[in-house]
Design a protein around this motif. Structure first.
Motif, PDB file in Angstrom:
ATOM      1  N   SER A 194     -21.196  14.977   6.167  1.00 25.14           N
ATOM      2  CA  SER A 194     -20.301  13.467   5.971  1.00 25.14           C
ATOM      3  C   SER A 194     -20.030  13.281   7.506  1.00 25.14           C
ATOM      4  O   SER A 194     -19.259  12.168   7.324  1.00 25.14           O
ATOM      5  CB  SER A 194     -19.460  13.339   5.018  1.00 25.14           C
ATOM      6  OG  SER A 194     -18.274  14.653   5.763  1.00 25.14           O
ATOM      7  N   ARG A 195     -20.568  14.012   8.629  1.00 24.42           N
ATOM      8  CA  ARG A 195     -20.030  13.473   9.745  1.00 24.42           C
ATOM      9  C   ARG A 195     -21.152  12.847  10.917  1.00 24.42           C
ATOM     10  O   ARG A 195     -22.178  13.446  10.772  1.00 24.42           O
ATOM     11  CB  ARG A 195     -19.635  14.770  10.414  1.00 24.42           C
ATOM     12  CG  ARG A 195     -19.144  14.520  12.062  1.00 24.42           C
ATOM     13  CD  ARG A 195     -18.574  15.971  12.634  1.00 24.42           C
ATOM     14  NE  ARG A 195     -19.827  16.900  12.674  1.00 24.42           N
ATOM     15  CZ  ARG A 195     -19.542  18.298  12.629  1.00 24.42           C
ATOM     16  NH1 ARG A 195     -18.293  18.713  12.623  1.00 24.42           N
ATOM     17  NH2 ARG A 195     -20.757  19.115  12.679  1.00 24.42           N
ATOM     18  N   PRO A 196     -21.057  11.557  11.227  1.00 24.34           N
ATOM     19  CA  PRO A 196     -21.841  11.014  11.964  1.00 24.34           C
ATOM     20  C   PRO A 196     -22.268  11.749  13.347  1.00 24.34           C
ATOM     21  O   PRO A 196     -21.340  12.104  14.043  1.00 24.34           O
ATOM     22  CB  PRO A 196     -21.409   9.603  12.133  1.00 24.34           C
ATOM     23  CG  PRO A 196     -20.281   9.269  11.210  1.00 24.34           C
ATOM     24  CD  PRO A 196     -19.750  10.864  11.066  1.00 24.34           C
ATOM     25  N   ILE A 197     -23.614  12.259  13.551  1.00 25.12           N
ATOM     26  CA  ILE A 197     -23.771  12.605  14.921  1.00 25.12           C
ATOM     27  C   ILE A 197     -23.323  12.093  15.809  1.00 25.12           C
ATOM     28  O   ILE A 197     -22.816  12.550  16.934  1.00 25.12           O
ATOM     29  CB  ILE A 197     -25.342  12.864  14.811  1.00 25.12           C
ATOM     30  CG1 ILE A 197     -25.704  13.955  13.849  1.00 25.12           C
ATOM     31  CG2 ILE A 197     -25.694  13.671  16.128  1.00 25.12           C
ATOM     32  CD1 ILE A 197     -27.381  14.218  13.495  1.00 25.12           C
ATOM     33  N   LEU A 198     -23.476  10.633  15.905  1.00 21.10           N
ATOM     34  CA  LEU A 198     -23.013   9.776  16.928  1.00 21.10           C
ATOM     35  C   LEU A 198     -21.476  10.111  17.323  1.00 21.10           C
ATOM     36  O   LEU A 198     -21.143   9.771  18.397  1.00 21.10           O
ATOM     37  CB  LEU A 198     -23.219   8.320  16.623  1.00 21.10           C
ATOM     38  CG  LEU A 198     -23.107   7.314  17.662  1.00 21.10           C
ATOM     39  CD1 LEU A 198     -24.153   7.685  18.913  1.00 21.10           C
ATOM     40  CD2 LEU A 198     -23.497   5.931  17.111  1.00 21.10           C
ATOM     41  N   SER A 199     -20.912  10.304  16.168  1.00 21.26           N
ATOM     42  CA  SER A 199     -19.214  10.374  16.416  1.00 21.26           C
ATOM     43  C   SER A 199     -18.986  11.582  17.332  1.00 21.26           C
ATOM     44  O   SER A 199     -17.797  11.563  17.982  1.00 21.26           O
ATOM     45  CB  SER A 199     -18.541  10.697  15.222  1.00 21.26           C
ATOM     46  OG  SER A 199     -18.718  11.943  14.953  1.00 21.26           O
ATOM     47  N   LEU A 200     -19.821  12.573  17.540  1.00 21.28           N
ATOM     48  CA  LEU A 200     -19.539  13.750  18.325  1.00 21.28           C
ATOM     49  C   LEU A 200     -19.666  13.570  19.936  1.00 21.28           C
ATOM     50  O   LEU A 200     -18.972  14.390  20.719  1.00 21.28           O
ATOM     51  CB  LEU A 200     -20.495  14.834  17.911  1.00 21.28           C
ATOM     52  CG  LEU A 200     -20.454  15.401  16.681  1.00 21.28           C
ATOM     53  CD1 LEU A 200     -21.657  16.219  16.061  1.00 21.28           C
ATOM     54  CD2 LEU A 200     -19.202  16.312  16.472  1.00 21.28           C
ATOM     55  N   TYR A 201     -20.388  12.547  20.216  1.00 16.24           N
ATOM     56  CA  TYR A 201     -20.324  12.166  21.606  1.00 16.24           C
ATOM     57  C   TYR A 201     -19.009  11.668  22.108  1.00 16.24           C
ATOM     58  O   TYR A 201     -18.656  12.306  23.247  1.00 16.24           O
ATOM     59  CB  TYR A 201     -21.527  11.100  21.945  1.00 16.24           C
ATOM     60  CG  TYR A 201     -22.946  11.678  21.634  1.00 16.24           C
ATOM     61  CD1 TYR A 201     -23.621  12.258  22.936  1.00 16.24           C
ATOM     62  CD2 TYR A 201     -23.706  11.446  20.590  1.00 16.24           C
ATOM     63  CE1 TYR A 201     -24.912  12.641  22.726  1.00 16.24           C
ATOM     64  CE2 TYR A 201     -24.785  12.064  20.402  1.00 16.24           C
ATOM     65  CZ  TYR A 201     -25.374  12.632  21.373  1.00 16.24           C
ATOM     66  OH  TYR A 201     -26.791  12.848  21.361  1.00 16.24           O
ATOM     67  N   ALA A 202     -18.258  11.005  21.521  1.00 11.15           N
ATOM     68  CA  ALA A 202     -16.905  10.765  21.868  1.00 11.15           C
ATOM     69  C   ALA A 202     -15.932  11.526  21.819  1.00 11.15           C
ATOM     70  O   ALA A 202     -15.109  12.111  22.270  1.00 11.15           O
ATOM     71  CB  ALA A 202     -16.578   9.496  20.894  1.00 11.15           C
ATOM     72  N   ALA A 203     -15.919  12.491  20.551  1.00 13.98           N
ATOM     73  CA  ALA A 203     -15.131  13.733  20.424  1.00 13.98           C
ATOM     74  C   ALA A 203     -15.284  14.536  21.100  1.00 13.98           C
ATOM     75  O   ALA A 203     -14.304  15.541  21.598  1.00 13.98           O
ATOM     76  CB  ALA A 203     -15.591  14.205  18.866  1.00 13.98           C
ATOM     77  N   GLU A 204     -16.291  14.818  21.861  1.00 13.48           N
ATOM     78  CA  GLU A 204     -16.800  16.114  22.673  1.00 13.48           C
ATOM     79  C   GLU A 204     -17.374  15.496  24.061  1.00 13.48           C
ATOM     80  O   GLU A 204     -18.460  15.260  24.070  1.00 13.48           O
ATOM     81  CB  GLU A 204     -17.957  16.813  22.135  1.00 13.48           C
ATOM     82  CG  GLU A 204     -17.415  17.524  21.012  1.00 13.48           C
ATOM     83  CD  GLU A 204     -18.588  18.127  19.877  1.00 13.48           C
ATOM     84  OE1 GLU A 204     -19.787  18.312  20.650  1.00 13.48           O
ATOM     85  OE2 GLU A 204     -18.333  18.644  19.006  1.00 13.48           O
TER      86      GLU A 204
END
Ligand code: F6P
Length: 543
Positions: A23-33
């Motif tokens: 349920s986690r957008p892959i795209l969101s990981l660039y901002a988070a990491e």
């Protein structure tokens, strides 16, 4: 620290991250990491891999690396390169790295020093290739050789076929054709239009007992003899680990290029199995290919697991397969010259790791090799990408890009690369229903039509992919790419607990075909299931 996890702990951490990834957008990981792109971009032997569009978070990557470590990847890697009998069911080493190591190396297969033998065969291939190309070695009538027909199947076919299509000049001095299938149409097409006086036939079979290769070999020999008499036999070359069978077939010993039982069929392109390519492409090309493989070996041996390309690529597949439950992977080279990559990988990965019990015969806890399929982009986009974007199954992809290609019209290559990048981005980002609705409203569609159309034009996104890029499709880059996939397959096999170097699953069908053949030829009937018996009767009548 994840690096010190037990295998059970690492599996649990990997599966927990995969659960969250659903349920986690892959795209969101660039901002988070913020370091994600750097962390997941790896250079290896001239290739660059980007694994940042995979669904794993930093915690998932840590868990995956910890799992590789806890599963013993480092120790098994040492055993592989040390020539231990890693193929335990056949009590054999799997020492393909010895075949591409620089001359004078010291590799041992089950304690036996093999590097001198490797260097000797390499020297013989080089000398023969040079002699054919220079015209010092000619055919039975004195004509130089202009064609090679390479006869083999599986590992004795797919690698050379891939290599030739990837690297062949547009107007080769020596043309190379292939015949693998026992379907007579294959050899007929390979021989069509060739002058036997200018043609070498390479019979490639590790066992030299494979039905297809023996049948095609006999037919090709008859074709040579019909035109050249018994002298036609001098046009036959053999590549095999079974010199006795080669002698029994009648190929002269000075035309045998041998390899050993520690070379697995699907890992054999680096051995004399590459003979036809070495002749048709020239030795320098073949040597550069070997060097590319050796460079990837050095990377696999030396890079820390966190920055190790075969390890990360393999663990991305483990994450998708075992964490996310994905059943397939698409491999899409944006290079028409790599159109045989997918069939090559199908054997490499599915024959190596398509197994349901461990190396010690115990049922495996985890799912193993997924289905691998693919075709070059952009052709594949116009064939099956509909399903990859909007189908009910999520299928991870591997995109392979070639930064520069001197072939084709100016500007053409940018079109190809733009498609590659667009597909990977579209698969990850998708397109929301709101966005689609807005567009349809702007176009003036009525609400009922919008309700019907909008879901159809929505892209769910969050579909993972890896990207592998090479500067140019050179022999070195091809060698590095194939060795990358070999080691990736090995890493997965270690994590799944598989012997990646045997293939018992191909045997039963061969035995049954040998039983059915005499029946189709009018021999006595044997017991079969009702459907098979009925078909034997029908097809017998059609002969
Ligand atoms: O049937 C599968 C297989 O055994 C492969 O593993 C192998 O690459 C192929 O057949 C061809 O075998 P050979 O080189 O012995 O003819």
């Amino acid at each position: 620290m994840p690096q010190t996890m037990t295998a059970a702990g690492a599996w649990a951490a990997l599966k927990a991250d995969a659960e969250a990834a659903k349920s986690r957008p892959i795209l969101s990981l660039y901002a988070a990491e913020p370091d994600r792109l750097d962390r997941l971009t790896v250079d290896a032997a001239g290739l660059t891999l980007d694994l940042s569009k995979q669904p794993w978070s930093a915690a998932g990557v840590d868990a995956a690396v910890a799992l590789a470590r806890a599963s013993g990847v480092e120790a098994r890697r040492t055993a592989l390169f040390a020539g231990e009998a890693v193929n335990i069911s056949e009590d054999r080493a799997a020492l393909h790295p010895a075949l591409r190591a620089p001359a004078g190396s010291a590799f041992f297969a089950k304690g036996e020093w093999v590097s001198a033998d490797v260097d000797h065969v390499r020297g013989a291939i080089k000398a023969f290739a040079d002699a054919v190309r220079s015209g010092d070695t000619v055919g039975a009538t004195g004509k130089p050789f202009r064609n090679i027909v390479h006869i083999g199947i599986g590992g004795s076919d797919l690698g050379p076929r891939l290599m030739w299509q990837a690297l062949r000049p547009l107007a080769p001095v020596i043309n190379l054709r292939f015949a693998s299938n026992v379907d007579g149409s294959d050899l007929a097409a390979a021989l069509d239009g060739l002058d036997p006086a200018e043609t070498l036939v390479t019979l490639v079979s590790k066992t030299f007992t494979t039905q297809e290769t023996m049948a095609n070999g006999e037919a090709a020999r008859a074709w040579l003899r019909a035109a050249l008499g018994p002298g036609g036999d001098a046009h036959l070359l053999a590549v095999s680990a079974n010199p006795k069978a080669v002698a029994a077939f009648g190929v002269s010993p000075d035309r045998l290029f041998a390899f050993r039982d520690w070379v697995g069929g699907r890992y054999s392109l680096w051995s004399a199995v590459g003979l036809s390519c070495a002749i048709a492409l020239g030795w320098d090309v073949f040597q550069a290919f070997l060097d590319g493989g050796a460079a990837m070996d050095a990377h696999f041996l030396e890079a820390p697991l966190e920055r190790n390309a075969p390890v990360l690529l393999g663990m991305a597949q483990v994450f998708n397969r075992n964490g996310m439950g994905r059943r397939a992977r698409a491999v899409i080279p944006y290079s028409q010259r790599l159109r045989f990559l997918a069939p090559f990988l199908q054997q490499l990965e599915m024959e190596s790791n398509g197994k349901r019990v461990s190396a010690t015969g115990k049922p495996l806890e985890n799912m193993t090799a997924p289905v691998v399929f693919g075709d070059p982009g952009t052709n594949a986009q116009h064939a099956f990408f509909q399903m990859l974007h909007q189908g009910t199954d999520v299928i991870p992809l591997e995109f392979i890009g070639v930064a520069e290609n001197p072939e084709g019209p100016p500007g053409g290559h940018a079109k190809l690369l733009s498609n590659l990048l667009a597909q990977a981005e579209a698969l990850m980002i998708g397109r929301s229903e709101d966005d689609v609705r807005e567009e349809l409203v702007a176009k003036g569609l009525d609400p009922a039509a919008i309700d019907e159309l909008a879901p159809q034009r929505t892209f769910p996104g969050n579909r993972p992919s890896s990207l592998i890029v090479m500067d140019a499709l050179t022999p070195h880059a091809l060698g590095a790419l194939i060795a990358l996939y070999e080691h990736k397959t090995f890493v997965e096999g270690v994590v799944w607990g598989i012997n990646s170097f045997d293939q018992w699953g191909v045997e039963l069908g061969k035995v049954m075909a040998n039983r059915i053949l005499p029946e189709l030829q009018g021999g006595p009937r044997a017991a079969h299931d009702p459907s098979t018996s009925a078909w034997i009767e029908r097809l017998k009548r059609k002969k």
